[in-house]
Design an enzyme around this catalytic site. Structure first.
Site, PDB file in Angstrom:
ATOM      1  N   ARG A   1       0.646  -1.382  -0.039  1.00 26.93           N
ATOM      2  CA  ARG A   1      -0.039   0.045  -0.007  1.00 26.93           C
ATOM      3  C   ARG A   1       0.824   1.211  -0.032  1.00 26.93           C
ATOM      4  O   ARG A   1       1.988   1.515   0.701  1.00 26.93           O
ATOM      5  CB  ARG A   1      -0.837   0.083   1.062  1.00 26.93           C
ATOM      6  CG  ARG A   1      -1.986  -0.845   1.115  1.00 26.93           C
ATOM      7  CD  ARG A   1      -2.955  -0.538   0.065  1.00 26.93           C
ATOM      8  NE  ARG A   1      -4.195  -1.291   0.029  1.00 26.93           N
ATOM      9  CZ  ARG A   1      -4.211  -2.379  -1.031  1.00 26.93           C
ATOM     10  NH1 ARG A   1      -3.170  -2.688  -1.605  1.00 26.93           N
ATOM     11  NH2 ARG A   1      -5.467  -3.115  -1.069  1.00 26.93           N
ATOM     12  N   GLU A   5      -4.745   7.382  -4.792  1.00 23.85           N
ATOM     13  CA  GLU A   5      -5.013   6.607  -6.120  1.00 23.85           C
ATOM     14  C   GLU A   5      -6.029   7.144  -6.904  1.00 23.85           C
ATOM     15  O   GLU A   5      -7.263   7.014  -6.425  1.00 23.85           O
ATOM     16  CB  GLU A   5      -4.917   5.172  -5.874  1.00 23.85           C
ATOM     17  CG  GLU A   5      -3.665   4.630  -5.387  1.00 23.85           C
ATOM     18  CD  GLU A   5      -3.664   2.845  -5.314  1.00 23.85           C
ATOM     19  OE1 GLU A   5      -4.718   2.201  -5.488  1.00 23.85           O
ATOM     20  OE2 GLU A   5      -2.587   2.506  -4.673  1.00 23.85           O
ATOM     21  N   HIS A  59      -1.434   0.290  -9.660  1.00 25.30           N
ATOM     22  CA  HIS A  59      -2.190  -0.549  -8.855  1.00 25.30           C
ATOM     23  C   HIS A  59      -2.534  -2.066  -9.526  1.00 25.30           C
ATOM     24  O   HIS A  59      -3.802  -2.395  -9.733  1.00 25.30           O
ATOM     25  CB  HIS A  59      -3.328  -0.283  -8.258  1.00 25.30           C
ATOM     26  CG  HIS A  59      -3.632  -0.817  -6.724  1.00 25.30           C
ATOM     27  ND1 HIS A  59      -4.056  -0.286  -5.721  1.00 25.30           N
ATOM     28  CD2 HIS A  59      -3.722  -2.405  -6.699  1.00 25.30           C
ATOM     29  CE1 HIS A  59      -4.202  -1.321  -4.455  1.00 25.30           C
ATOM     30  NE2 HIS A  59      -4.203  -2.399  -5.239  1.00 25.30           N
TER      31      HIS A  59
HETATM   32  N1  LIG Z   1      -0.897  -4.213  -5.120  1.00 23.46           N
HETATM   33  C1  LIG Z   1      -1.628  -5.210  -5.067  1.00 23.46           C
HETATM   34  O1  LIG Z   1      -2.734  -5.422  -6.121  1.00 23.46           O
HETATM   35  C2  LIG Z   1      -2.281  -5.945  -3.905  1.00 23.46           C
HETATM   36  C3  LIG Z   1      -1.731  -5.477  -2.623  1.00 23.46           C
HETATM   37  N2  LIG Z   1      -1.855  -6.364  -1.623  1.00 23.46           N
HETATM   38  C4  LIG Z   1      -1.376  -5.763  -0.430  1.00 23.46           C
HETATM   39  O2  LIG Z   1      -0.462  -6.769   0.253  1.00 23.46           O
HETATM   40  C5  LIG Z   1      -0.661  -6.950   1.735  1.00 23.46           C
HETATM   41  C6  LIG Z   1      -0.250  -8.192   1.779  1.00 23.46           C
HETATM   42  O3  LIG Z   1      -1.249  -9.370   1.433  1.00 23.46           O
HETATM   43  P1  LIG Z   1      -1.090 -10.618   1.966  1.00 23.46           P
HETATM   44  O4  LIG Z   1       0.284 -11.251   1.950  1.00 23.46           O
HETATM   45  O5  LIG Z   1      -2.112 -11.438   1.055  1.00 23.46           O
HETATM   46  O6  LIG Z   1      -1.580 -10.682   3.572  1.00 23.46           O
HETATM   47  P2  LIG Z   1      -1.112 -11.367   4.746  1.00 23.46           P
HETATM   48  O7  LIG Z   1      -2.151 -11.087   5.748  1.00 23.46           O
HETATM   49  O8  LIG Z   1      -1.072 -12.932   4.131  1.00 23.46           O
HETATM   50  O9  LIG Z   1       0.182 -10.736   5.051  1.00 23.46           O
HETATM   51  C7  LIG Z   1       0.542  -9.807   5.696  1.00 23.46           C
HETATM   52  C8  LIG Z   1       1.580  -9.817   6.820  1.00 23.46           C
HETATM   53  O10 LIG Z   1       2.200  -8.819   7.228  1.00 23.46           O
HETATM   54  C9  LIG Z   1       2.507  -8.658   8.431  1.00 23.46           C
HETATM   55  N3  LIG Z   1       2.642  -7.586   9.190  1.00 23.46           N
HETATM   56  C10 LIG Z   1       1.602  -7.090   9.909  1.00 23.46           C
HETATM   57  N4  LIG Z   1       2.154  -6.038  10.228  1.00 23.46           N
HETATM   58  C11 LIG Z   1       3.392  -5.786  10.101  1.00 23.46           C
HETATM   59  C12 LIG Z   1       4.491  -4.893  10.424  1.00 23.46           C
HETATM   60  N5  LIG Z   1       4.255  -3.621  11.104  1.00 23.46           N
HETATM   61  N6  LIG Z   1       5.768  -5.102   9.892  1.00 23.46           N
HETATM   62  C13 LIG Z   1       5.704  -6.271   9.210  1.00 23.46           C
HETATM   63  N7  LIG Z   1       4.935  -7.235   8.990  1.00 23.46           N
HETATM   64  C14 LIG Z   1       3.757  -7.066   9.355  1.00 23.46           C
HETATM   65  C15 LIG Z   1       1.333  -9.788   9.056  1.00 23.46           C
HETATM   66  O11 LIG Z   1       1.946 -10.315  10.180  1.00 23.46           O
HETATM   67  C16 LIG Z   1       1.448 -10.888   7.867  1.00 23.46           C
HETATM   68  O12 LIG Z   1       2.031 -11.859   7.937  1.00 23.46           O
HETATM   69  C17 LIG Z   1      -2.333  -6.717   1.636  1.00 23.46           C
HETATM   70  O13 LIG Z   1      -2.529  -6.137   2.807  1.00 23.46           O
HETATM   71  C18 LIG Z   1      -2.427  -5.401   0.777  1.00 23.46           C
HETATM   72  O14 LIG Z   1      -2.215  -4.427   1.110  1.00 23.46           O
HETATM   73  C19 LIG Z   1      -2.354  -7.745  -1.684  1.00 23.46           C
HETATM   74  C20 LIG Z   1      -2.829  -8.357  -2.787  1.00 23.46           C
HETATM   75  C21 LIG Z   1      -2.659  -7.511  -4.280  1.00 23.46           C
HETATM   76  O1  LIG Z   2      -6.103  -7.233  -2.823  1.00 20.35           O
HETATM   77  C1  LIG Z   2      -5.549  -6.316  -2.760  1.00 20.35           C
HETATM   78  O2  LIG Z   2      -5.312  -5.817  -1.670  1.00 20.35           O
HETATM   79  C2  LIG Z   2      -5.375  -5.469  -3.544  1.00 20.35           C
HETATM   80  O3  LIG Z   2      -4.507  -4.499  -3.649  1.00 20.35           O
HETATM   81  C3  LIG Z   2      -5.817  -5.533  -5.052  1.00 20.35           C
HETATM   82  O4  LIG Z   2      -6.686  -4.540  -5.222  1.00 20.35           O
HETATM   83  P1  LIG Z   2      -7.749  -4.376  -6.533  1.00 20.35           P
HETATM   84  O5  LIG Z   2      -8.863  -5.157  -6.161  1.00 20.35           O
HETATM   85  O6  LIG Z   2      -7.019  -4.700  -7.754  1.00 20.35           O
HETATM   86  O7  LIG Z   2      -8.254  -2.895  -6.407  1.00 20.35           O
END
Ligand SMILES: NC(=O)C1=CN([C@@H]2O[C@H](COP(=O)(O)OP(=O)(O)OC[C@H]3O[C@@H](n4cnc5c(N)ncnc54)[C@H](O)[C@@H]3O)[C@@H](O)[C@H]2O)C=CC1
Ligand SMILES: O=C(O)C(=O)COP(=O)(O)O
Length: 637
Positions: A325, A354, A373
Site C-alpha cells: 500500500r 490513487e 495498482h
Molecule cells: N498491489 C496489489 O494489487 C495487492 C496488494 N496487496 C497488499 O499486500 C498486503 C499483503 O497481502 P497478503 O500477503 O495477502 O496478506 P497477509 O495478511 O497474508 O500478510 C501480511 C503480513 O504482514 C504482516 N505484518 C503486519 N504488520 C506488520 C508490520 N508492522 N511489519 C511487518 N509485517 C507486518 C502480518 O503479520 C502478515 O504476515 C495486503 O494487505 C494488501 O495491502 C495484496 C494483494 C494485491
Molecule cells: O487485494 C488487494 O489488496 C489489492 O490491492 C488488489 O486491489 P484491486 O482489487 O486490484 O483494486
C-alpha cells in the site's frame, strides 16, 4: 398435544422426558448466525420490577436475514424488490440487491446474479454511493471504493455485508462496520500469486530499467550505456511482511539466487525456516538489504513506517519495491531519499492517493518505475477473487458464517461444522439466562463455563462466546445485535464476559460436554433458576446434534431447546404434567418436549415444557393458578 413417546436419550437422575415434534435442523439454525431474532420475555409469578438493563426495551426487528431486511426498509428501490409492508416476509419472493462498485470477474457476477439483483455501478462519487447504499443488502468493492462511516450510516441498517474482492481492507471503515453490525468479508487467497508475480516483475523491470529503456526506444533513441542495470543474484532482499504475498515473493527471489531475509512481528519462524528465510528485526532488515520489498497491510502502525528516519538507516543505493500500500511509505521522504541517492531506485504499484496527482514527483521521477495498482490484475486472479468474494457474500446474505470474515469470529470450515450445534446452544443459553433476570440490578458480568475433555488449546471458543454474548444482549437491547457487533455492544453496556474451561472425563469425540452460563449479582424473576452460589445459572448440552437444556439453577432437566419454553417450579406430585398439558392443549398450544427435574422425590420439582406456539396471557395466567405451581416463567428462545 404432546405424544407419550419417549425420546431415546439418557436422562439425568430424577428427570423424565416426554417428546414429540420435529426439531429444527442445525443447518437452519446455522443460517441464523448473522440474524437478529427478538424474543420478548414474559413472566408472571415472581416478576418484580425490571432492572435497568432489561428495562431498556425489546430489541428492534432488524435482521440480517434478507426477508426481514426488506421488511424494514422504506426506500423506493426496496419496494421494487419486494413490497412486503407489514406482512409476513416469508411468503414473499425477495431478492437481495447487490451493488458492485468496481469491475469484478464475470464468473463472480454470474454467481451473484443467480442469487440477487446485481447493480454494477462503477466510478460512483461518495455522494452517489451514499444515496444508492440505502437500497442495497450487499456491496462489493475493490481498492478504489472508500467505504467510510458515512456510507455505513447512509445504509440505514439495510447493508448486511461488504465484500472486498481482494485482500487489503484499508479502504473500509471496519470500526464503523462493526459498530453498525455490518459484516465485512474479503477474498484473501485468490490474488496472492498475482501480487507476488507483480512484485518480482517490478523487481526485475526496475533493476534492468525495462520501462525507461522502452520509453526511450519508443522516443526513437538507442541508449545502451544509459540503461546498464544491476544483477539480482547474490544480493540480499528484505521482505517486509512475511504473509501470503511476502512468502511467495521470498520463494521466487530465492529461485533467482537472492539471499532472502524477512521482517514480520507475527510470522512463525518455522514457516520462514521452511523456505530458507531468516526472520530478523526491522532495523536489521532495512540496514542489511540491497532490495526491500513491502508486503505488510496498511494499518495505523504501518502507516509511513518508511519515512526520513527509516531511509537514514538503509544501505546507500538500496532499491525499494512496493506492491503493498502506498500509505506505508512517506512519499515525500522517498522523493528526498531518491534525490539524495540514498535510495537508488523504487518500483511502485501503489500510492497514498490513487490515482496519484498527475504532477506527482514520485511518479515522474526518472529512477522510479510505476504501475497503476496492477498487483492483483491477472485474468486468473480476478476470476478467482470474484468467485471467492461472490461465494462469501452470498453465504453471508443467507446468514451463514463466512470463513473470510474480517470483523467477526472467523472459524475454519471443518471446525465450524463440528461446532455448529454448540453455537446454536450457546446463543440459546445466553438468551434463556438473560430472560431470567429480574429488575433492580443491571447485568454487569456473565461467566461461561465450558466442560470438555479436550485440551484447552484444541477448542476455540471465540465463536461460542460471541453467540452467548449475542444471546444475552439481544433481548435487552434496542440496537441491532449480531455476531459482528455483539462484543462491541456488550462492552458499550459495561457487560464483562469471562470464560472458564473445566476438563471433564468424557468422550473426546465431542468438542464440548456442556456449556453453563452464569449471571452474577442480579435478581432472578424465577428463583429456581438461581444456583446455590447465588448466580442465575443455565446449563445445556448438545445431544444427538440438538441443543438441550440440562440444568436450571440446581435442578436437572432435559428439554430440547426449540420453540419457546415454560419453566415451572412446583410441589412434586402426580398429575402436574397432565394439568399443565391440558391448559396448553385447550388453547391449541403444542407441547414439543417436557421434562421434570427434582431434587428430592415429592418435594420440589421443575417442569420444563417446550411449546411451539406462544401461549396467550390468559393461558399463562391459568398455569399460574394451578395450585401446586409456586413460580413459573415463559421464555422465548
Ligand atoms: N498491489 C496489489 O494489487 C495487492 C496488494 N496487496 C497488499 O499486500 C498486503 C499483503 O497481502 P497478503 O500477503 O495477502 O496478506 P497477509 O495478511 O497474508 O500478510 C501480511 C503480513 O504482514 C504482516 N505484518 C503486519 N504488520 C506488520 C508490520 N508492522 N511489519 C511487518 N509485517 C507486518 C502480518 O503479520 C502478515 O504476515 C495486503 O494487505 C494488501 O495491502 C495484496 C494483494 C494485491
Ligand atoms: O487485494 C488487494 O489488496 C489489492 O490491492 C488488489 O486491489 P484491486 O482489487 O486490484 O483494486
Amino acid at each position: 398435544m404432546a405424544s407419550s413417546s419417549t425420546k431415546p436419550i439418557s436422562t439425568p437422575p430424577f428427570t423424565t422426558t416426554i417428546s414429540s415434534s420435529s426439531q429444527p435442523s442445525t443447518r437452519s439454525s446455522l443460517l441464523s448466525f448473522l440474524r437478529n431474532t427478538t424474543p420478548t420475555p414474559i413472566s408472571l409469578k415472581l416478576s418484580h420490577s425490571r432492572n435497568s438493563f432489561l428495562n431498556s426495551h425489546p430489541s428492534s426487528s432488524r435482521s440480517l436475514s434478507i426477508k426481514n431486511a426488506t421488511k424494514t426498509t422504506e426506500s423506493a428501490e426496496t419496494s421494487r424488490v419486494s413490497k412486503v409492508g407489514g406482512q409476513d416476509a416469508d411468503s414473499q419472493e425477495t431478492k437481495p440487491t447487490i451493488l458492485v462498485s468496481e469491475k469484478l470477474g464475470e464468473a463472480g457476477l454470474e454467481l451473484l446474479r443467480s442469487f440477487g439483483d446485481v447493480d454494477c455501478s462503477y466510478d460512483l462519487s461518495q455522494e452517489d454511493l451514499c444515496k444508492k447504499i440505502a437500497s442495497c443488502d450487499a456491496l462489493i468493492v475493490r481498492s478504489g471504493t472508500k467505504v467510510t462511516r458515512q456510507v455505513f450510516e447512509a445504509a440505514k441498517g439495510r447493508l448486511k455485508v461488504v465484500g472486498r474482492a481482494g485482500v487489503g481492507i484499508d479502504n473500509v471503515d471496519l470500526q464503523a462496520a462493526t459498530e453498525l453490525g455490518c459484516l465485512v468479508v474479503n477474498a484473501p487467497t485468490a490474488n496472492t500469486v498475482a501480487a507476488a508475480e507483480h512484485g518480482i516483475a517490478l523487481l526485475a523491470a526496475m533493476t534492468r530499467n525495462v520501462a525507461q529503456a522502452d520509453a526511450s526506444m519508443k522516443a526513437g533513441k538507442w541508449q545502451r550505456n544509459k540503461y546498464v542495470g544491476v544483477s539480482l543474484v547474490g544480493k540480499t532482499l528484505a521482505v517486509m511482511g512475511f504473509g501470503k504475498v511476502g512468502s511467495e515473493v521470498a520463494r521466487r527471489a530465492k529461485g533467482l539466487g537472492m539471499q532472502v531475509i524477512a521482517h514480520d512481528p507475527y510470522a512463525p519462524a518455522d514457516r520462514a525456516r521452511a523456505i530458507g528465510v531468516e526472520l530478523v528485526s526491522f532495523d536489521q532488515a532495512i540496514s542489511t538489504a540491497d532490495f526491500i520489498s513491502l508486503h505488510m497491510p496498511l494499518t495505523p502502525s504501518t502507516e509511513k513506517v518508511f519515512n526520513d528516519d527509516t531511509f537514514a538507516k538503509v544501505k546507500t543505493g538500496v532499491r525499494i519495491i512496493n506492491v503493498a500500500r502506498g500509505g506505508v511509505i512517506d512519499e515525500d521522504a522517498l522523493v528526498r531519499a531518491l534525490d539524495s541517492g540514498k535510495v537508488a531506485q523504487a518500483a511502485l504499484d501503489v500510492f497514498t492517493e490513487e490515482p496519484p496527482p498527475k504532477d506527482s514527483k514520485l511518479v515522474q521521477h526518472e529512477r522510479v518505475t510505476v504501475t497503476p495498482h496492477l498487483g492483483a490484475s491477472t485474468k486468473e486472479a480476478q476470476e478467482g477473487v470474484a468467485i471467492e468474494i461472490a461465494e462469501a457474500v452470498v453465504g453471508a446474505l443467507q446468514g451463514e458464517l463466512a470463513a473470510t470474515a474480517v470483523n467477526a469470529p472467523m472459524v475454519p470450515a471443518e471446525v465450524l461444522s463440528e461446532l455448529a450445534p454448540y453455537v446454536v446452544l450457546a446463543e440459546k443459553l445466553g438468551r434463556l439466562a438473560v430472560q431470567l433476570v429480574a429488575g433492580g440490578s443491571g447485568i454487569k458480568s456473565a461467566k461461561v463455563v465450558y466442560r470438555s475433555s479436550r485440551d484447552p488449546d484444541d477448542l476455540d471458543t471465540r465463536l461460542l462466546r460471541a453467540m452467548i454474548t449475542k444471546g444475552i444482549i439481544e433481548p435487552i437491547s434496542d440496537s441491532f445485535i449480531n455476531l459482528v457487533n455483539a462484543d462491541f455492544t456488550a462492552k458499550q453496556k459495561g457487560l464483562r464476559i469471562s470464560e472458564e474451561r473445566v476438563v471433564v472425563d468424557t468422550s473426546p469425540e465431542f468438542p464440548i460436554h456442556s456449556i453453563q452460563v452464569q449471571l452474577s449479582d442480579v435478581d432472578s424473576k424465577f428463583g429456581s433458576g438461581v444456583s446455590e452460589g447465588g448466580d442465575i445459572s443455565i446449563e445445556g448440552r448438545v445431544k444427538y446434534g440438538k441443543p438441550h437444556l440440562t440444568r436450571v439453577g440446581s435442578f436437572s432437566v432435559d428439554v430440547s431447546l426449540e420453540g419457546n419454553l415454560i419453566l415451572c417450579r412446583q410441589v412434586d406430585q402426580p398429575g402436574m404434567i397432565g394439568q399443565v398439558g391440558n391448559i396448553l392443549g385447550e388453547q391449541n398450544v403444542n407441547v414439543s418436549f417436557m421434562s421434570v427435574g427434582r431434587t428430592v422425590q415429592r418435594r420440589k420439582a421443575i417442569m420444563a415444557i417446550g411449546v411451539d406456539e406462544e401461549p396467550n396471557q390468559e393461558t399463562l395466567k391459568k398455569i399460574g393458578e394451578v395450585q401446586a405451581i409456586e413460580e413459573f416463567v415463559f421464555l422465548k428462545l
